[in-house]
Design a protein around this motif. Structure first.
Motif, PDB file in Angstrom:
ATOM      1  N   ILE A 163      39.603  40.860  70.035  1.00  0.00           N
ATOM      2  CA  ILE A 163      39.985  42.166  69.659  1.00  0.00           C
ATOM      3  C   ILE A 163      38.301  43.100  69.588  1.00  0.00           C
ATOM      4  CG2 ILE A 163      39.763  41.514  67.017  1.00  0.00           C
ATOM      5  CD1 ILE A 163      42.057  43.681  66.935  1.00  0.00           C
ATOM      6  N   ILE A 164      38.413  43.803  69.701  1.00  0.00           N
ATOM      7  CA  ILE A 164      37.011  44.805  69.626  1.00  0.00           C
ATOM      8  C   ILE A 164      36.890  45.596  68.376  1.00  0.00           C
ATOM      9  CG2 ILE A 164      35.449  46.582  70.657  1.00  0.00           C
ATOM     10  CD1 ILE A 164      36.034  43.832  72.533  1.00  0.00           C
ATOM     11  N   MET A 165      35.994  45.421  67.637  1.00  0.00           N
ATOM     12  CA  MET A 165      35.743  46.271  66.403  1.00  0.00           C
ATOM     13  C   MET A 165      34.668  47.288  66.612  1.00  0.00           C
ATOM     14  SD  MET A 165      35.870  43.042  63.522  1.00  0.00           S
ATOM     15  CE  MET A 165      34.505  42.422  64.294  1.00  0.00           C
ATOM     16  N   PRO A 166      34.990  48.672  66.857  1.00  0.00           N
ATOM     17  CA  PRO A 166      34.155  49.756  67.115  1.00  0.00           C
ATOM     18  C   PRO A 166      33.064  49.757  66.105  1.00  0.00           C
ATOM     19  CG  PRO A 166      36.193  50.511  66.999  1.00  0.00           C
ATOM     20  CD  PRO A 166      36.513  49.286  66.548  1.00  0.00           C
ATOM     21  N   SER A 167      31.950  50.412  66.649  1.00  0.00           N
ATOM     22  CA  SER A 167      30.884  50.526  65.938  1.00  0.00           C
ATOM     23  C   SER A 167      31.121  51.605  64.778  1.00  0.00           C
ATOM     24  CB  SER A 167      29.706  51.074  66.508  1.00  0.00           C
ATOM     25  OG  SER A 167      29.830  52.315  67.373  1.00  0.00           O
ATOM     26  N   ASN A 168      30.564  51.481  63.570  1.00  0.00           N
ATOM     27  CA  ASN A 168      30.694  52.472  62.477  1.00  0.00           C
ATOM     28  C   ASN A 168      31.934  52.583  62.105  1.00  0.00           C
ATOM     29  OD1 ASN A 168      27.660  53.084  62.705  1.00  0.00           O
ATOM     30  ND2 ASN A 168      28.166  54.314  64.612  1.00  0.00           N
ATOM     31  N   ILE A 169      32.758  51.660  62.363  1.00  0.00           N
ATOM     32  CA  ILE A 169      34.189  51.793  61.642  1.00  0.00           C
ATOM     33  C   ILE A 169      34.152  50.815  60.903  1.00  0.00           C
ATOM     34  CG2 ILE A 169      36.731  51.649  61.757  1.00  0.00           C
ATOM     35  CD1 ILE A 169      35.498  54.112  63.259  1.00  0.00           C
ATOM     36  N   PRO A 170      34.634  50.771  59.490  1.00  0.00           N
ATOM     37  CA  PRO A 170      34.784  49.570  58.314  1.00  0.00           C
ATOM     38  C   PRO A 170      35.569  48.583  59.207  1.00  0.00           C
ATOM     39  CG  PRO A 170      34.994  51.666  57.326  1.00  0.00           C
ATOM     40  CD  PRO A 170      34.894  51.968  58.940  1.00  0.00           C
ATOM     41  N   HIS A 171      35.231  47.232  58.927  1.00  0.00           N
ATOM     42  CA  HIS A 171      35.999  46.238  59.503  1.00  0.00           C
ATOM     43  C   HIS A 171      35.757  44.997  58.420  1.00  0.00           C
ATOM     44  CE1 HIS A 171      32.349  45.943  62.129  1.00  0.00           C
ATOM     45  NE2 HIS A 171      32.418  44.627  61.667  1.00  0.00           N
ATOM     46  N   ALA A 172      36.824  44.072  58.430  1.00  0.00           N
ATOM     47  CA  ALA A 172      36.501  42.924  57.555  1.00  0.00           C
ATOM     48  C   ALA A 172      37.669  41.638  58.248  1.00  0.00           C
ATOM     49  CB  ALA A 172      37.394  43.107  56.181  1.00  0.00           C
ATOM     50  N   LEU A 173      37.250  40.545  58.044  1.00  0.00           N
ATOM     51  CA  LEU A 173      38.085  39.344  58.409  1.00  0.00           C
ATOM     52  C   LEU A 173      38.377  38.405  57.307  1.00  0.00           C
ATOM     53  CD1 LEU A 173      35.135  39.929  60.402  1.00  0.00           C
ATOM     54  CD2 LEU A 173      36.583  38.381  61.899  1.00  0.00           C
ATOM     55  N   GLN A 174      39.619  37.813  57.516  1.00  0.00           N
ATOM     56  CA  GLN A 174      40.170  36.834  56.395  1.00  0.00           C
ATOM     57  C   GLN A 174      40.827  35.867  57.189  1.00  0.00           C
ATOM     58  OE1 GLN A 174      39.834  37.414  53.107  1.00  0.00           O
ATOM     59  NE2 GLN A 174      40.872  35.414  52.887  1.00  0.00           N
TER      60      GLN A 174
ATOM     61  N   ASP B 246      39.681  29.111  67.768  1.00  0.00           N
ATOM     62  CA  ASP B 246      40.764  28.095  67.045  1.00  0.00           C
ATOM     63  C   ASP B 246      41.235  28.847  65.703  1.00  0.00           C
ATOM     64  OD1 ASP B 246      41.870  25.568  66.435  1.00  0.00           O
ATOM     65  OD2 ASP B 246      40.250  25.149  65.039  1.00  0.00           O
ATOM     66  N   GLY B 247      42.398  28.558  65.489  1.00  0.00           N
ATOM     67  CA  GLY B 247      43.081  29.316  64.251  1.00  0.00           C
ATOM     68  C   GLY B 247      43.615  30.538  64.323  1.00  0.00           C
ATOM     69  N   THR B 248      43.731  31.370  63.137  1.00  0.00           N
ATOM     70  CA  THR B 248      44.370  32.694  62.997  1.00  0.00           C
ATOM     71  C   THR B 248      43.482  33.209  62.123  1.00  0.00           C
ATOM     72  OG1 THR B 248      46.577  31.752  63.594  1.00  0.00           O
ATOM     73  CG2 THR B 248      46.336  33.858  62.459  1.00  0.00           C
ATOM     74  N   ALA B 249      43.092  34.497  62.447  1.00  0.00           N
ATOM     75  CA  ALA B 249      42.540  35.577  61.412  1.00  0.00           C
ATOM     76  C   ALA B 249      43.149  36.552  61.345  1.00  0.00           C
ATOM     77  CB  ALA B 249      41.009  35.973  61.880  1.00  0.00           C
ATOM     78  N   GLU B 250      43.108  37.392  60.101  1.00  0.00           N
ATOM     79  CA  GLU B 250      43.377  38.585  59.984  1.00  0.00           C
ATOM     80  C   GLU B 250      42.353  39.623  59.937  1.00  0.00           C
ATOM     81  OE1 GLU B 250      45.444  40.109  55.931  1.00  0.00           O
ATOM     82  OE2 GLU B 250      46.963  39.583  57.160  1.00  0.00           O
ATOM     83  N   ILE B 251      42.202  40.605  60.839  1.00  0.00           N
ATOM     84  CA  ILE B 251      41.333  41.564  61.146  1.00  0.00           C
ATOM     85  C   ILE B 251      41.638  42.805  60.782  1.00  0.00           C
ATOM     86  CG2 ILE B 251      39.292  42.266  62.792  1.00  0.00           C
ATOM     87  CD1 ILE B 251      39.662  39.536  63.881  1.00  0.00           C
ATOM     88  N   THR B 252      40.884  43.687  59.760  1.00  0.00           N
ATOM     89  CA  THR B 252      41.142  45.037  59.378  1.00  0.00           C
ATOM     90  C   THR B 252      40.033  45.840  60.276  1.00  0.00           C
ATOM     91  OG1 THR B 252      42.261  44.021  57.237  1.00  0.00           O
ATOM     92  CG2 THR B 252      41.619  46.538  57.536  1.00  0.00           C
ATOM     93  N   ILE B 253      40.688  46.930  60.986  1.00  0.00           N
ATOM     94  CA  ILE B 253      39.602  47.739  61.367  1.00  0.00           C
ATOM     95  C   ILE B 253      40.018  49.365  61.060  1.00  0.00           C
ATOM     96  CG2 ILE B 253      38.611  48.686  63.677  1.00  0.00           C
ATOM     97  CD1 ILE B 253      39.593  46.065  65.033  1.00  0.00           C
ATOM     98  N   GLY B 254      39.322  49.737  59.997  1.00  0.00           N
ATOM     99  CA  GLY B 254      39.595  50.949  59.608  1.00  0.00           C
ATOM    100  C   GLY B 254      40.817  50.878  58.649  1.00  0.00           C
ATOM    101  N   ASP B 255      42.102  51.430  58.829  1.00  0.00           N
ATOM    102  CA  ASP B 255      43.323  51.430  58.083  1.00  0.00           C
ATOM    103  C   ASP B 255      44.111  50.506  58.911  1.00  0.00           C
ATOM    104  OD1 ASP B 255      42.018  53.010  56.313  1.00  0.00           O
ATOM    105  OD2 ASP B 255      43.099  54.932  57.300  1.00  0.00           O
ATOM    106  N   ASN B 256      43.715  49.557  59.954  1.00  0.00           N
ATOM    107  CA  ASN B 256      44.744  49.134  60.613  1.00  0.00           C
ATOM    108  C   ASN B 256      44.318  47.443  60.339  1.00  0.00           C
ATOM    109  OD1 ASN B 256      46.390  51.063  61.869  1.00  0.00           O
ATOM    110  ND2 ASN B 256      44.377  51.349  63.122  1.00  0.00           N
ATOM    111  N   THR B 257      45.426  46.648  60.294  1.00  0.00           N
ATOM    112  CA  THR B 257      45.292  45.102  60.249  1.00  0.00           C
ATOM    113  C   THR B 257      45.885  44.441  61.283  1.00  0.00           C
ATOM    114  OG1 THR B 257      45.170  45.523  57.639  1.00  0.00           O
ATOM    115  CG2 THR B 257      45.561  43.250  58.638  1.00  0.00           C
ATOM    116  N   PHE B 258      45.136  43.521  61.950  1.00  0.00           N
ATOM    117  CA  PHE B 258      45.716  42.965  63.171  1.00  0.00           C
ATOM    118  C   PHE B 258      45.690  41.500  62.770  1.00  0.00           C
ATOM    119  CE2 PHE B 258      43.440  46.525  64.149  1.00  0.00           C
ATOM    120  CZ  PHE B 258      44.596  47.157  65.123  1.00  0.00           C
ATOM    121  N   THR B 259      46.899  40.618  63.399  1.00  0.00           N
ATOM    122  CA  THR B 259      46.563  39.149  63.303  1.00  0.00           C
ATOM    123  C   THR B 259      46.323  38.689  64.736  1.00  0.00           C
ATOM    124  OG1 THR B 259      48.383  39.138  61.558  1.00  0.00           O
ATOM    125  CG2 THR B 259      48.009  36.810  62.913  1.00  0.00           C
TER     126      THR B 259
END
Length: 111
Positions: free
Chosen positions: A86-97, A66-79
């Motif tokens: 979306i898959i966030m690979p192991s040992n790569i920094p990621h964040a969600l907003q 439900d809804g929309t998230a902004e997900i950052t994986i390494g240096d890339n940000t995805f809506t």
């Protein structure tokens, strides 16, 4: 009997996004399974809430329910929107907003 899946009804048709509610200014989680190899958790995030940058020892799959998230994986940000994954690979920094409030199913698979 020791079930691996918890906090959810068995043998019943369920809508996952109905199993976690929104709460103003909060991130809410509901663990469905937790083993040394697999974690499955439902989350709801109110608008402008987030999960800060971190790494996990396993690959993490986010399914937006439900809804929309902004997900950052390494240096890339995805809506990422409802119905998308979306898959966030192991040992790569990621964040969600939360661009707007959103719900997700998070599955983490570890070696």
């Amino acid at each position: 009997m020791n079930n691996l899946i918890k906090n959810i009804e068995f043998s019943n048709i369920l809508n996952l996004k109905d199993l976690v509610s929104y709460q103003e200014g909060q991130v809410i989680s509901r663990t469905l399974a937790q083993t040394p190899a697999v974690n499955i958790t439902l989350f709801s995030l109110d608008k402008n809430e987030g999960i800060s940058s971190h790494v996990t020892p396993g690959d993490a799959m986010v399914q937006i329910l439900d809804g929309t998230a902004e997900i950052t994986i390494g240096d890339n940000t995805f809506t990422v929107k409802e119905g998308e994954t979306i898959i966030m690979p192991s040992n790569i920094p990621h964040a969600l907003q939360a661009c707007e409030k959103f719900k997700m199913l998070l599955t983490v698979i570890k070696n």
